[in-house]
Design a protein around this motif. Structure first.
Motif, PDB file in Angstrom:
ATOM      1  N   ALA A  80       0.821  -1.197  -0.084  1.00 21.48           N
ATOM      2  CA  ALA A  80      -0.043   0.047  -0.048  1.00 21.48           C
ATOM      3  C   ALA A  80       0.973   1.173  -0.117  1.00 21.48           C
ATOM      4  O   ALA A  80       2.178   1.375   0.558  1.00 21.48           O
ATOM      5  N   VAL A  81       0.435   2.164  -0.568  1.00 22.90           N
ATOM      6  CA  VAL A  81       0.912   3.437  -0.795  1.00 22.90           C
ATOM      7  C   VAL A  81       0.503   4.393   0.743  1.00 22.90           C
ATOM      8  O   VAL A  81      -0.906   4.636   0.663  1.00 22.90           O
ATOM      9  N   VAL A  82       0.831   4.758   1.664  1.00 21.19           N
ATOM     10  CA  VAL A  82       0.441   5.358   2.843  1.00 21.19           C
ATOM     11  C   VAL A  82       0.901   6.630   2.996  1.00 21.19           C
ATOM     12  O   VAL A  82       2.029   6.910   2.895  1.00 21.19           O
ATOM     13  N   ASP A  83       0.129   7.655   3.505  1.00 23.20           N
ATOM     14  CA  ASP A  83       0.367   8.941   3.921  1.00 23.20           C
ATOM     15  C   ASP A  83       1.546   8.998   4.764  1.00 23.20           C
ATOM     16  O   ASP A  83       1.409   8.164   5.850  1.00 23.20           O
ATOM     17  N   VAL A 130      -0.628 -11.764   1.835  1.00 25.77           N
ATOM     18  CA  VAL A 130      -1.699 -11.966   0.859  1.00 25.77           C
ATOM     19  C   VAL A 130      -1.921 -11.156  -0.345  1.00 25.77           C
ATOM     20  O   VAL A 130      -2.498 -11.267  -1.207  1.00 25.77           O
ATOM     21  N   GLY A 131      -0.987  -9.794  -0.269  1.00 23.36           N
ATOM     22  CA  GLY A 131      -1.077  -8.980  -1.583  1.00 23.36           C
ATOM     23  C   GLY A 131      -2.535  -8.086  -1.394  1.00 23.36           C
ATOM     24  O   GLY A 131      -3.221  -8.118  -0.601  1.00 23.36           O
ATOM     25  N   ASN A 132      -2.486  -7.205  -2.488  1.00 25.10           N
ATOM     26  CA  ASN A 132      -3.635  -6.271  -2.868  1.00 25.10           C
ATOM     27  C   ASN A 132      -4.821  -7.281  -2.999  1.00 25.10           C
ATOM     28  O   ASN A 132      -4.929  -8.081  -4.206  1.00 25.10           O
ATOM     29  N   SER A 157      -5.598   2.124   9.894  1.00 24.54           N
ATOM     30  CA  SER A 157      -6.947   1.865   9.494  1.00 24.54           C
ATOM     31  C   SER A 157      -7.202   2.149   8.358  1.00 24.54           C
ATOM     32  O   SER A 157      -8.089   1.575   7.587  1.00 24.54           O
ATOM     33  N   THR A 158      -6.656   3.424   7.686  1.00 24.26           N
ATOM     34  CA  THR A 158      -6.680   3.686   6.238  1.00 24.26           C
ATOM     35  C   THR A 158      -5.351   4.270   5.846  1.00 24.26           C
ATOM     36  O   THR A 158      -4.350   4.676   6.699  1.00 24.26           O
ATOM     37  N   ALA A 159      -5.129   4.567   4.517  1.00 30.43           N
ATOM     38  CA  ALA A 159      -3.857   4.838   3.918  1.00 30.43           C
ATOM     39  C   ALA A 159      -3.896   6.217   3.760  1.00 30.43           C
ATOM     40  O   ALA A 159      -2.798   7.138   3.538  1.00 30.43           O
ATOM     41  N   ALA A 160      -5.010   7.020   4.076  1.00 35.44           N
ATOM     42  CA  ALA A 160      -5.177   8.602   3.877  1.00 35.44           C
ATOM     43  C   ALA A 160      -6.129   8.694   4.793  1.00 35.44           C
ATOM     44  O   ALA A 160      -6.940   8.209   5.498  1.00 35.44           O
ATOM     45  N   THR A 161      -6.025  10.251   5.209  1.00 36.79           N
ATOM     46  CA  THR A 161      -7.155  10.761   6.101  1.00 36.79           C
ATOM     47  C   THR A 161      -8.259  11.408   5.423  1.00 36.79           C
ATOM     48  O   THR A 161      -8.354  11.214   4.188  1.00 36.79           O
ATOM     49  N   ALA A 162      -9.127  11.756   6.034  1.00 39.99           N
ATOM     50  CA  ALA A 162     -10.152  12.625   5.312  1.00 39.99           C
ATOM     51  C   ALA A 162      -9.936  13.452   4.260  1.00 39.99           C
ATOM     52  O   ALA A 162      -9.016  14.262   4.419  1.00 39.99           O
ATOM     53  N   PHE A 163     -10.536  13.331   3.308  1.00 43.73           N
ATOM     54  CA  PHE A 163     -10.415  14.053   1.689  1.00 43.73           C
ATOM     55  C   PHE A 163     -11.758  14.781   1.559  1.00 43.73           C
ATOM     56  O   PHE A 163     -12.660  14.553   2.319  1.00 43.73           O
ATOM     57  N   PRO A 164     -11.799  15.668   0.762  1.00 42.24           N
ATOM     58  CA  PRO A 164     -12.753  16.660   0.246  1.00 42.24           C
ATOM     59  C   PRO A 164     -13.994  15.578   0.111  1.00 42.24           C
ATOM     60  O   PRO A 164     -14.143  14.615  -0.624  1.00 42.24           O
ATOM     61  N   PRO A 184      -6.931   0.201   1.855  1.00 41.96           N
ATOM     62  CA  PRO A 184      -6.160  -1.087   1.460  1.00 41.96           C
ATOM     63  C   PRO A 184      -6.261  -2.299   2.637  1.00 41.96           C
ATOM     64  O   PRO A 184      -5.787  -3.302   2.473  1.00 41.96           O
ATOM     65  N   PHE A 185      -6.398  -1.510   3.892  1.00 44.63           N
ATOM     66  CA  PHE A 185      -6.045  -2.529   5.078  1.00 44.63           C
ATOM     67  C   PHE A 185      -7.367  -3.222   5.619  1.00 44.63           C
ATOM     68  O   PHE A 185      -7.293  -4.098   6.252  1.00 44.63           O
ATOM     69  N   SER A 186      -8.716  -2.783   5.219  1.00 44.12           N
ATOM     70  CA  SER A 186      -9.623  -3.253   6.135  1.00 44.12           C
ATOM     71  C   SER A 186     -10.262  -4.597   5.506  1.00 44.12           C
ATOM     72  O   SER A 186     -10.861  -5.569   6.340  1.00 44.12           O
ATOM     73  N   ALA A 187     -10.535  -4.875   4.143  1.00 41.93           N
ATOM     74  CA  ALA A 187     -11.036  -6.124   3.658  1.00 41.93           C
ATOM     75  C   ALA A 187     -10.648  -7.244   4.083  1.00 41.93           C
ATOM     76  O   ALA A 187     -11.476  -8.369   4.279  1.00 41.93           O
ATOM     77  N   LEU A 188      -9.086  -7.344   4.503  1.00 41.53           N
ATOM     78  CA  LEU A 188      -8.495  -8.778   4.778  1.00 41.53           C
ATOM     79  C   LEU A 188      -9.511  -9.420   5.917  1.00 41.53           C
ATOM     80  O   LEU A 188      -9.679 -10.432   5.974  1.00 41.53           O
ATOM     81  N   ALA A 189      -9.768  -8.523   6.949  1.00 42.39           N
ATOM     82  CA  ALA A 189     -10.742  -8.920   8.203  1.00 42.39           C
ATOM     83  C   ALA A 189     -12.131  -9.498   7.666  1.00 42.39           C
ATOM     84  O   ALA A 189     -12.662 -10.341   8.512  1.00 42.39           O
TER      85      ALA A 189
END
Length: 483
Positions: free
Chosen positions: A274-277, A305-307, A381-388, A409-414
């Motif tokens: 993942a690309v992460v802020d 597991v990959g993307n 929890s997320t790779a970016a914070t709140a956006f417009p 990118p992180f949540s669906a695994l569970a």
């Protein structure tokens, strides 16, 4: 509505306040601030009557439930008897259920006051909280930003202190994602721990009958202890949900860190792809370093597991009544767009679906082998914070152009594995956007996840304080923007 769930429930049970007084405060808070947030799409005009009934039972000395008199919000994907439930879709704009979802039944049996329905993406298809029926939900920290989704309204309602508890649903992160963006606690329990019905299970209703193999219902609260209290009410089997599990015991209140002695914790800031802020990455690394003072066995590792973005897309399509939705939309003259529209437009093959099922098995097995060596996996929890709020995701993360969905990118695994996972606030970006830490545990170790999250909250107490300032809003009766 400054008290948390447990404090409020105790105060009402001890008759320090009446349920009617508390409900009136919640309704007043909604009137004061929700015009700029749009967390609630439908209010229940019987809320005060529900509260008066609780007060009568308390006065008579009748036994009441653990949540007696506490106002709660319910995501508009969950059925509420006699209260309009639209699923965020024009196809069900006037639908009034004749029964409650099982989780809502549990809330009512515990004495909770269902104060209204919270806004959601159409049928939950999307990581944002917009639909074509209601005004879009805004992030209470900054109303120009997105609260995430699809449980957008539930997250915003808790963050803005309208209610201390709201139910969300999570098929790929829809509890944890908005919890992270809104700076609250949100938990997706182990698959089957909280029963789901009629949503996802009733074949008579296209659209709302999707997500069966992925969906979880979970609490959205201000802290882990409140989520534990909510789960003590919500967990348990139902004859309507063949996936539902026996309860893991009646008492969820023990979140003592002693149960974590010897815990082995893995962490990863990117799961290897993942690309992460950078500010999120730094916040997670800081949280891990702080946890290192309490836990010796922490190491950087992740399941290979990959993307899995394409996998989620295909499994959701497999669970969707595509023919039923097309026919219903054609009869009503409604055009379905966004992610749902793309699922309906594509021509899927049996080989695609069977390949996705095999890929899910691979992901589950790889993760299970990984969790033999670790009790918990920590990620952002997320790779970016709140956006417009008018977007579907940030166009760039860490200077790189990314796809609209690259920020989650992180949540669906569970969801694929059915393991418990929660988002707990750990700080803010330099411009004040909340950052969430995801804690995933072994299947059925929901208490362990809650206990570890409680440790994180003690390390970052300011973040777990109930209620952010409300930017861009004029709050009646407030001089400091905090109500």
């Amino acid at each position: 509505m400054s008290l948390d769930l447990r404090e409020l429930a105790t105060a009402i049970r001890n008759r320090e306040w009446t349920a009617t007084e508390v409900t009136e405060v919640a309704l007043r808070r909604i009137r004061e601030v929700d015009g700029g947030i749009n967390a609630f799409c439908t209010l229940d005009d019987t809320a005060l009557a529900q509260a008066e009934e609780i007060d009568a039972r308390l006065a008579a000395g009748t036994e009441v439930g653990q949540l007696a008199g506490v106002p709660v919000g319910v995501k508009d994907l969950l059925w509420t008897k006699g209260l309009k439930t639209t699923f965020g879709s024009r196809l069900y704009a006037d639908f009034v259920p004749d029964r409650d979802d099982v989780a809502v039944e549990c809330l009512r049996a515990a004495g909770a006051i269902v104060i209204g329905k919270t806004n959601a993406a159409e049928f939950g298809y999307g990581g944002i909280g917009r639909n074509d029926l209601f005004a879009p939900t805004c992030n209470p920290w900054n109303t120009e930003l997105s609260p995430g989704g699809s449980s957008a309204g539930s997250a915003a309602a808790v963050a803005a202190r309208m209610v201390p508890l709201a139910l969300g649903s999570d098929g790929g992160g829809s509890v944890r994602i908005p919890a992270a963006l809104c700076g609250i606690f949100g938990m997706k329990p182990s698959f089957g721990l909280v029963p789901v019905y009629p949503g996802c299970r009733d074949e008579r209703y296209p659209g709302q009958s999707g997500w069966e193999g992925l969906e979880h219902i979970g609490p959205m609260t201000r802290n882990a202890a409140d989520a534990a209290l909510a789960l003590s009410v919500l967990a348990g089997p139902s004859q309507y949900d063949r996936h539902s599990l026996p309860p893991l015991g009646a008492d969820w209140s023990d979140l003592d860190a002693g149960r974590l002695l010897g815990a082995r914790i893995a962490f990863s800031t990117d799961l290897g792809f993942a690309v992460v802020d950078p500010e999120i990455r730094a916040a997670v690394e800081h949280a891990v370093a702080r946890l290192g003072s309490s836990f010796e066995a922490i190491e950087e590792a992740h399941p290979a597991v990959g993307n899995t973005e394409t996998l989620l897309d295909t499994l959701v399509a497999l669970d969707t009544d595509r023919a039923g939705l097309r026919a219903m939309a054609e009869r009503q003259g409604v055009e379905l767009g966004g992610w749902l529209g793309s699922i309906l437009e594509r021509t899927w093959t049996g080989d695609q679906f069977s390949a996705a099922l095999m890929e899910r098995k691979r992901v589950v097995n790889v993760t299970a082998r990984f969790m033999q060596d670790f009790d918990f996996l920590i990620t952002p929890s997320t790779a970016a914070t709140a956006f417009p709020g008018d977007g579907f995701g940030p166009e760039r993360i860490d200077g790189q152009a990314v796809a609209p969905s690259a920020w989650v990118p992180f949540s669906a695994l569970a969801n694929f594995t059915g393991q418990p996972a929660a988002s707990v606030p750990i700080g803010f970006t330099s411009d004040g956007r909340p950052i969430g830490l995801q804690v995933m545990g072994r299947r059925l170790d929901d208490r362990g996840v809650l206990a570890l999250c409680a440790v994180v909250e003690r390390l970052f107490p300011r973040v777990s304080w109930p209620g952010p300032p409300l930017k861009n809003l004029q709050v009646a009766g407030s001089t400091n923007g905090q109500g």
